[in-house]
Design an enzyme around this catalytic site. Structure first.
Site, PDB file in Angstrom:
ATOM      1  CG  HIS B 191      -2.083   0.938   1.041  1.00  0.00           C
ATOM      2  ND1 HIS B 191      -3.084   0.723   0.116  1.00  0.00           N
ATOM      3  CD2 HIS B 191      -2.355   2.101   1.639  1.00  0.00           C
ATOM      4  CE1 HIS B 191      -3.938   1.713   0.186  1.00  0.00           C
ATOM      5  NE2 HIS B 191      -3.523   2.572   1.100  1.00  0.00           N
ATOM      6  CD  GLU B 433      -9.428  -7.009  -5.619  1.00  0.00           C
ATOM      7  OE1 GLU B 433      -8.319  -6.467  -5.670  1.00  0.00           O
ATOM      8  OE2 GLU B 433     -10.404  -6.504  -5.035  1.00  0.00           O
ATOM      9  CG  ASP B 457      -5.483  -7.688  -3.495  1.00  0.00           C
ATOM     10  OD1 ASP B 457      -4.434  -7.849  -2.840  1.00  0.00           O
ATOM     11  OD2 ASP B 457      -6.420  -6.964  -3.122  1.00  0.00           O
TER      12      ASP B 457
END
Lengths: 109, 580
Positions: B191, B433, B457
């Site tokens: 992230h 994903e 992902d």
């Protein structure tokens, strides 16, 4: 009163060993005496008035330790401390619950 | 000069001074104190220690009252630690002899003890390391109460160095003062890396232990292209980097000129080029770069930036701002994708052994309906201000999708009952994903208006690699043939069903992978705003035939490395850089 030096051999009796709470009790008791107090284990010396030092002892159940005190009240200090060890820092399970006792009042019977 | 190698996650060059941020967000002062300040600093330390001991005493009393003395015992031990003569002696030695500020002395000493405990065989004592961390935090809270620098209020531009930055810390960064950042942990696709890219701040992550060698104010170069960090560069290195910096600037100016040209291949096929954003402030950059819309509006920032749960109004204002600014261009709002690595203001998830397989994203939303409803209401209320679409993340089963759609419909009805006039035909889509979603894609395509492939992902779930774990981060390859096959399946099925599909993961913004995606039939790219000009340049340099040939080759390949090398080479041939 002249300084005395005293030593005493003690055994850690309580199951969890000297963790935070027993170390706390030990220091609180040691602080009541004027004498310097050391704990010896495997040739290493730990300060009996420092909780952090005592916790690094990592003394588990049945570990034997040498207590040493120097000062005017050395003997008295070690008497008191040895007794604390003997009581297992009040953590001793007074009586191992037998099967009968442990199931008494239990919900899953 | 010292050169460290890490993972390049956000391009660009940063040259500046280091600012070291502690894991808990403290910026420890790194200067030495003056001899004349020693006594005053010791006095300040003693005050803090007394205050902490008092606090612990109060905690102890209240716990004893509520739960009994037994539970309060640990506080008694904490209190004892605060008064420990050894602790005080060590702290004093560091302050008096090494001239450390008390904050640093506290951090060093207590962490030293914590390490000692951690290494013990006794599991119970090893656990006590947490207690020491706790005491450290309490002390630092007092010591730094007044001058704790906040990341949002940096006074001078600096390069941020940290072990790891939590999303909420990154969220608070003042982007105008942060030149770059470097973290010891983290990997590509984490992230932090995505945020750095979004903010267009050069960043290198996963450099390993580094903070011990750097103090605040050290001169640094962060090379976000090569993934290197240069500590105390020599004059020659510095000037070569200053030159590179200049090249970067002129190159991005050239790319700017592409803005008003259509995004189409040489043979005239239109390609939709959308932007991924995190917050409304990014919209002007998107428009400046010629984005056809927002393909992914990550809404997590609303949750991460503050300490309280965002209200419906907060959501509404943000969505409305983005929708209005984008005028009638599409804006895909993705619902809450929190969980795992992105915990915000409150822990909705208990400690999970395996957070990436845990309660996150749509699962979290479906378990916290009030939270979810708040967001859906805000999206629906804002939707008349532009061209809004709703997208659900991490959908794994049809049941999840149906539950989410049902809740959306109910929310719509509630709003209508309250007298709001909202469009009822808002397009609904889902992220693809999870490999399970690809396997069932035919079924999903019957129930959605569009799909968007989240390659980050999808890659981590397909390859079973935690992308933020630096031990295995090198096993994470978006161009692994297995991942490519799943993307291929999804695009084929979407085309057959006549449902628009785009890719919003990092993959679509990576030039050589974009080439492959075009060949696989992708017609909608959603990329970080910074990548728009480059992806447009690539689209405008190639024909679909060329890309399809490339893709057919790639589908025969066996390893990520092979795919990667081949695509890099093809990119050089088909869309050569004109100016390097």
């Amino acid at each position: 009163m002249a300084d005395q030096t005293a030593t005493r051999l003690v055994t850690v009796r309580n199951e969890a060993g000297i963790h935070a709470r027993p170390a706390d009790l030990l220091v609180r008791l040691a602080d009541k005496f004027e004498s310097d107090i050391q704990i010896l284990k495997n040739g290493e010396t730990y300060d009996g008035k420092s909780i952090l030092s005592i916790m690094t002892l990592a003394a588990g159940q049945n570990t034997q330790l040498v207590l040493q005190a120097n000062g005017p009240d050395a003997e008295n200090a070690l008497d008191a401390l040895a007794e604390l060890f003997e009581r297992g820092f009040d953590e001793m399970i007074v009586s191992q619950p037998t099967k009968d006792q442990s199931t008494e009042g239990s919900v899953d019977r | 000069m010292q050169v460290l190698q890490g993972i390049a996650v956000s391009p660009g060059i940063a040259i500046g001074e280091a600012l070291v941020v502690d894991t808990e967000g403290f910026i420890l002062p790194q200067h030495r104190i003056a001899h004349s300040e020693v006594d005053a600093e010791l006095a300040r330390l003693d005050l803090a220690m007394e205050a902490v001991a008092d606090d612990i005493g109060r905690d102890r009393e209240s716990v004893a009252e509520q739960l009994g003395d037994e539970y309060a015992a640990i506080f008694s031990a904490h209190q004892q630690m605060m008064c420990d003569p050894h602790l005080r002696t060590r702290l004093e030695a560091l302050i008096r002899e090494n001239l450390c500020p008390p904050e640093v002395a506290v951090a060093k000493t207590l962490r030293g003890y914590a390490r000692k405990f951690q290494q013990m065989d006794n599991a119970y004592l090893a656990e006590r390391a947490h207690d020491l961390r706790d005491l450290e935090q309490r002390l630092l809270d007092y010591l730094m109460a007044r001058q704790r620098p906040s990341l949002s209020k940096l006074t001078d531009p600096a390069i941020i160095l940290a072990h790891d930055l939590t999303p909420s810390q990154t969220a608070k960064l003042d982007r105008h003062k942060v030149l770059g950042f470097v973290t010891e942990a983290g990997g590509e696709g984490g992230h932090t890396a995505i945020l750095a890219k979004g903010l267009e701040i050069p960043a290198v992550v996963g450099v390993g232990q580094m903070l011990v060698n750097v103090v605040c104010g050290s001169h640094l170069i962060v090379d976000g292209d090569q993934g290197t960090v240069i500590i105390k560069p020599d004059a020659a290195t510095l000037s070569s980097y200053q030159e590179k910096c200049e090249q970067h600037r002129s190159r991005s100016l050239r790319l700017q000129q592409l803005r008003d040209l259509p995004c189409e291949t040489r043979d005239g096929t239109r390609i939709q080029l959308l932007a991924n954003i995190e917050f409304p402030q990014e919209v002007p950059t998107c428009i400046e770069r010629g984005a056809g819309g927002i393909g992914l509006y990550r809404t997590e920032f609303l949750y991460l930036g503050s300490d309280t749960e965002p209200t419906e109004e907060t959501h509404y204002q943000a969505y409305r701002e983005v929708l209005q600014a984008m005028q009638q261009r599409p804006v895909v709002i993705r619902t809450l994708d929190l969980g795992a690595d992105k915990m915000g203001y409150a822990s909705l998830v208990a400690d999970e052994h395996n957070p990436f397989l845990g309660l996150r994203s749509i699962r979290l939303s479906l378990r916290n309906l009030d939270l979810f409803r708040t967001q859906l209401r805000a999206i629906l209320r804002a939707s008349p201000f532009g061209s809004a679409r709703i997208m659900f993340p991490l959908v794994t089963t049809l049941l999840e999708l149906r539950q989410a759609k049902l809740l959306l419909r109910e929310t719509m009805e509630d709003l209508q009952d309250e007298g709001h006039s909202i469009p009822t035909d808002i397009p609904i889509g889902m992220m693809v994903e999870v490999p399970a979603a690809v396997m069932m894609i035919d079924h999903f395509l019957r129930e959605v208006d569009f799909v968007s492939i989240g390659t980050n992902d999808l890659t981590q779930y397909t390859l079973a690699v935690d992308r933020s774990n630096k031990e295995v981060a090198d096993l994470y390859h978006a161009c692994d043939p297995a991942v490519i096959k799943l993307i291929d399946m999804t695009l084929k099925a979407a085309r057959a069903a006549n449902i628009p599909a785009n890719v919003c993961g990092q993959m679509s913004g990576t030039p050589h992978l974009a080439l492959l995606l075009l060949g696989l039939g992708l017609r909608g790219f959603s990329v970080p705003p910074a990548a728009i000009p480059e992806i447009k340049r690539i689209c405008r340099s190639v024909t679909l035939d060329q890309c399809e040939t490339v893709a057919a080759h790639v589908l025969e390949m066996e390893s990520a490395r092979e795919v990667d090398n081949y695509l890099q080479e093809q990119l050089r041939q088909l869309a050569p850089q004109t100016n390097t």
